[in-house]
Design an enzyme around this catalytic site. Structure first.
Site, PDB file in Angstrom:
ATOM      1  N   ARG A  93       0.813  -1.183  -0.134  1.00 37.09           N
ATOM      2  CA  ARG A  93      -0.011  -0.096   0.070  1.00 37.09           C
ATOM      3  C   ARG A  93       0.802   1.356   0.059  1.00 37.09           C
ATOM      4  NH1 ARG A  93      -5.537  -1.832   0.536  1.00 37.09           N
ATOM      5  NH2 ARG A  93      -5.316  -3.425  -0.504  1.00 37.09           N
TER       6      ARG A  93
ATOM      7  N   SER B  30     -10.733   0.031   2.827  1.00 37.27           N
ATOM      8  CA  SER B  30      -9.867  -0.024   3.984  1.00 37.27           C
ATOM      9  C   SER B  30      -9.507   1.244   4.701  1.00 37.27           C
ATOM     10  CB  SER B  30      -8.997  -1.065   3.964  1.00 37.27           C
ATOM     11  OG  SER B  30      -9.169  -2.259   3.351  1.00 37.27           O
TER      12      SER B  30
ATOM     13  N   GLU C 242      -4.962   4.594   6.036  1.00 36.67           N
ATOM     14  CA  GLU C 242      -4.619   4.373   4.572  1.00 36.67           C
ATOM     15  C   GLU C 242      -5.138   5.637   3.800  1.00 36.67           C
ATOM     16  OE1 GLU C 242      -5.866   0.920   2.488  1.00 36.67           O
ATOM     17  OE2 GLU C 242      -4.701   1.843   0.906  1.00 36.67           O
TER      18      GLU C 242
HETATM   19  N1  EPU Z   1     -11.581  -9.932   9.813  1.00 39.88           N
HETATM   20  C1  EPU Z   1     -12.311  -9.942  10.976  1.00 39.88           C
HETATM   21  N2  EPU Z   1     -13.306  -8.904  11.395  1.00 39.88           N
HETATM   22  C2  EPU Z   1     -13.582  -8.108  10.425  1.00 39.88           C
HETATM   23  C3  EPU Z   1     -13.040  -7.974   9.094  1.00 39.88           C
HETATM   24  C4  EPU Z   1     -11.736  -8.913   8.969  1.00 39.88           C
HETATM   25  O1  EPU Z   1     -12.208 -10.706  11.874  1.00 39.88           O
HETATM   26  O2  EPU Z   1     -14.411  -7.251  10.437  1.00 39.88           O
HETATM   27  C5  EPU Z   1     -10.614 -11.064   9.855  1.00 39.88           C
HETATM   28  C6  EPU Z   1     -11.238 -11.879   8.438  1.00 39.88           C
HETATM   29  O3  EPU Z   1     -11.777 -12.997   8.984  1.00 39.88           O
HETATM   30  C7  EPU Z   1      -9.876 -12.514   8.053  1.00 39.88           C
HETATM   31  C8  EPU Z   1      -9.013 -11.364   8.158  1.00 39.88           C
HETATM   32  O4  EPU Z   1      -9.370 -10.566   8.999  1.00 39.88           O
HETATM   33  O5  EPU Z   1      -9.400 -13.760   8.769  1.00 39.88           O
HETATM   34  C9  EPU Z   1      -8.633 -10.705   6.705  1.00 39.88           C
HETATM   35  O6  EPU Z   1      -9.881 -10.055   6.276  1.00 39.88           O
HETATM   36  P1  EPU Z   1     -10.295  -9.826   4.708  1.00 39.88           P
HETATM   37  O7  EPU Z   1      -9.883 -11.087   4.244  1.00 39.88           O
HETATM   38  O8  EPU Z   1     -11.516  -9.309   4.467  1.00 39.88           O
HETATM   39  O9  EPU Z   1      -9.260  -8.838   4.344  1.00 39.88           O
HETATM   40  P2  EPU Z   1      -8.532  -7.427   4.781  1.00 39.88           P
HETATM   41  O10 EPU Z   1      -6.894  -7.908   5.407  1.00 39.88           O
HETATM   42  O11 EPU Z   1      -9.220  -6.877   5.893  1.00 39.88           O
HETATM   43  C10 EPU Z   1      -7.451  -6.708   2.650  1.00 39.88           C
HETATM   44  C11 EPU Z   1      -7.424  -5.411   1.958  1.00 39.88           C
HETATM   45  C12 EPU Z   1      -8.477  -5.202   1.255  1.00 39.88           C
HETATM   46  C13 EPU Z   1      -8.603  -6.428   0.335  1.00 39.88           C
HETATM   47  C14 EPU Z   1      -8.543  -7.559   1.035  1.00 39.88           C
HETATM   48  C15 EPU Z   1      -8.574  -8.910   0.269  1.00 39.88           C
HETATM   49  C16 EPU Z   1      -5.920  -4.025   3.374  1.00 39.88           C
HETATM   50  C17 EPU Z   1      -5.801  -2.629   4.078  1.00 39.88           C
HETATM   51  N3  EPU Z   1      -7.024  -4.107   2.746  1.00 39.88           N
HETATM   52  O12 EPU Z   1      -8.300  -6.345   3.656  1.00 39.88           O
HETATM   53  O13 EPU Z   1      -8.220  -3.922   0.341  1.00 39.88           O
HETATM   54  O14 EPU Z   1      -9.797  -6.114  -0.496  1.00 39.88           O
HETATM   55  O15 EPU Z   1      -7.586  -7.897   1.740  1.00 39.88           O
HETATM   56  O16 EPU Z   1      -7.279  -9.020  -0.353  1.00 39.88           O
HETATM   57  O17 EPU Z   1      -4.785  -4.597   3.186  1.00 39.88           O
HETATM   58  C18 EPU Z   1      -9.193  -1.633   0.272  1.00 39.88           C
HETATM   59  O18 EPU Z   1      -7.901  -1.410   0.235  1.00 39.88           O
HETATM   60  O19 EPU Z   1      -9.948  -0.910   0.204  1.00 39.88           O
HETATM   61  C19 EPU Z   1      -9.365  -2.929   0.354  1.00 39.88           C
HETATM   62  C20 EPU Z   1     -10.825  -3.343   0.505  1.00 39.88           C
END
Ligand code: EPU
Length: 335
Positions: free
Chosen positions: A161, A234, A330
């Site tokens: 990022r 995010s 971010e």
């Molecule tokens: N989780 C929770 N509670 C929540 C949200 C997430 O427990 O409310 C847990 C999920 O169960 C999972 C883990 O956290 O085990 C990761 O969650 P998720 O797969 O939704 O991905 P993320 O790490 O929260 C990142 C990116 C997203 C991208 C997704 C998929 C960042 C800051 N965000 O989110 O990017 O779509 O991975 O690759 O790296 C964006 O930048 O706007 C964005 C949506």
């Protein structure tokens, strides 16, 4: 003709839907750029789709909205299609166009809001793929030196990022075109569990179009549509901690979602931290953390930048108190 900046509202130019007033100009012709380089004075902020920005009500910067258009096959090598898109093209429109033309390779990045020109700035990434893994080069104007340059990925300082365009180069580089190297030998990227286990991909050959549709489906289910509920995706980065810290945290919190990185450090899921700190679906004034994805800050209507910053600060404080981890915002602040 020098480019004219006029006083305008930017409320419909940021996906959080925050009210903002600024001196704004639209760039729809590359020929206007040399004139811009000669202008001195109030710094310029370059705006794409406004999907990663928190706008203050009275913006001091002059704002340049990039509306350059065009997509073409720039070069074809034995192994790659090199496709070039102008900075003002919609990112999702570009991904879809490439697929329609038979140039797959960007399908994991479908439905990300924003423009092509903004994509390298934050090195967009999702569902197991980061932009820097497909980037060929960036054609950008160095507004300080007054000349156009072609930057290779190694010039762009890409990290999670992050890029040179977001840090030291903010206000210096005006990205005009971005080129992608799409391998002719296509291989599916299915490392991300939600995608690998998606019902439409189980037991079927993982074709690019199927992956594209599965990514769109996962995003639509998890993430709020900014056209319906204002948000900037995010709101925090997933924090990265050293290995010893991660071990200590997993001992105290055995369910902690964490991902070891190639450099030995460990990435923590900020959404999980925020949910555990009690903020999932919770509101503070007109803003809140989303009920399905706690990492996404949403505008329930009528919010201003100050409301966003108050909630962001409260969330950061809760996470710091409970886990001793600092969250980094971010979206960039436009003031
Ligand atoms: N989780 C929770 N509670 C929540 C949200 C997430 O427990 O409310 C847990 C999920 O169960 C999972 C883990 O956290 O085990 C990761 O969650 P998720 O797969 O939704 O991905 P993320 O790490 O929260 C990142 C990116 C997203 C991208 C997704 C998929 C960042 C800051 N965000 O989110 O990017 O779509 O991975 O690759 O790296 C964006 O930048 O706007 C964005 C949506």
């Amino acid at each position: 003709m020098p480019i004219a900046f006029t006083d305008q509202s930017l409320q419909h130019c940021n996906t959080l839907g925050l009210p903002a007033q600024a001196l704004v100009a639209v760039l729809d012709d590359e020929a206007a750029i040399p004139g811009l380089c000669q202008e001195r004075g109030v710094p310029i902020f370059i705006l794409g789709g406004g999907s990663n920005v928190v706008m203050q009500s009275h913006v001091q910067h002059r704002v340049l909205r990039v509306a350059l258009r065009g997509i073409r096959l720039w070069q074809e090598t034995a192994d790659h299609w090199i496709v070039e898109a102008a900075a003002g093209e919609s990112w999702h429109g570009f991904v879809t166009h490439c697929l329609d033309q038979g140039w797959p390779g960007l399908e994991n990045l479908a439905l990300i809001p924003g423009t092509v020109g903004a994509a390298p700035v934050q090195n967009i990434g999702a569902y197991g793929l980061e932009l820097d893994q497909r980037l060929h080069s960036v054609v950008a104007w160095d507004l300080q030196a007054g000349q156009e340059r072609t930057l290779l990925p190694s010039d762009c300082g890409f990290a999670y990022r992050d890029s040179v365009f977001k840090r030291a180069g903010a206000g210096r580089w005006l990205i005009v075109r971005v080129r992608f190297a799409l391998p002719k030998t296509w291989l599916p990227r299915l490392d991300y569990p939600d995608l690998r286990d998606h019902p439409s991909l189980l037991g079927a050959a993982p074709m690019p179009r199927r992956i594209y549709e599965a990514v769109c489906d996962v995003r639509r289910r998890k993430l709020p549509d900014p056209a319906v509920l204002g948000n900037a995706g995010s709101f925090f980065k997933n924090p990265v901690v050293d290995a010893a810290r991660a071990v200590a945290l997993t001992q105290r919190f055995p369910d902690l979602r964490h991902y070891p990185q190639a450099d030995g450090r460990v990435k923590l899921a900020a959404g999980w931290l925020i949910e555990q700190a009690g903020w999932k679906g919770r509101r503070l004034g007109p803003v809140g953390m989303h009920e399905r994805q706690a990492l996404v800050l949403v505008n329930h209507g009528g919010a201003q930048a100050a409301d966003v910053q108050a909630l962001a600060q409260a969330v950061r404080q809760s996470v710091r108190e409970r886990f001793g981890v600092d969250l980094e915002q971010e979206p960039v602040v436009l003031d």
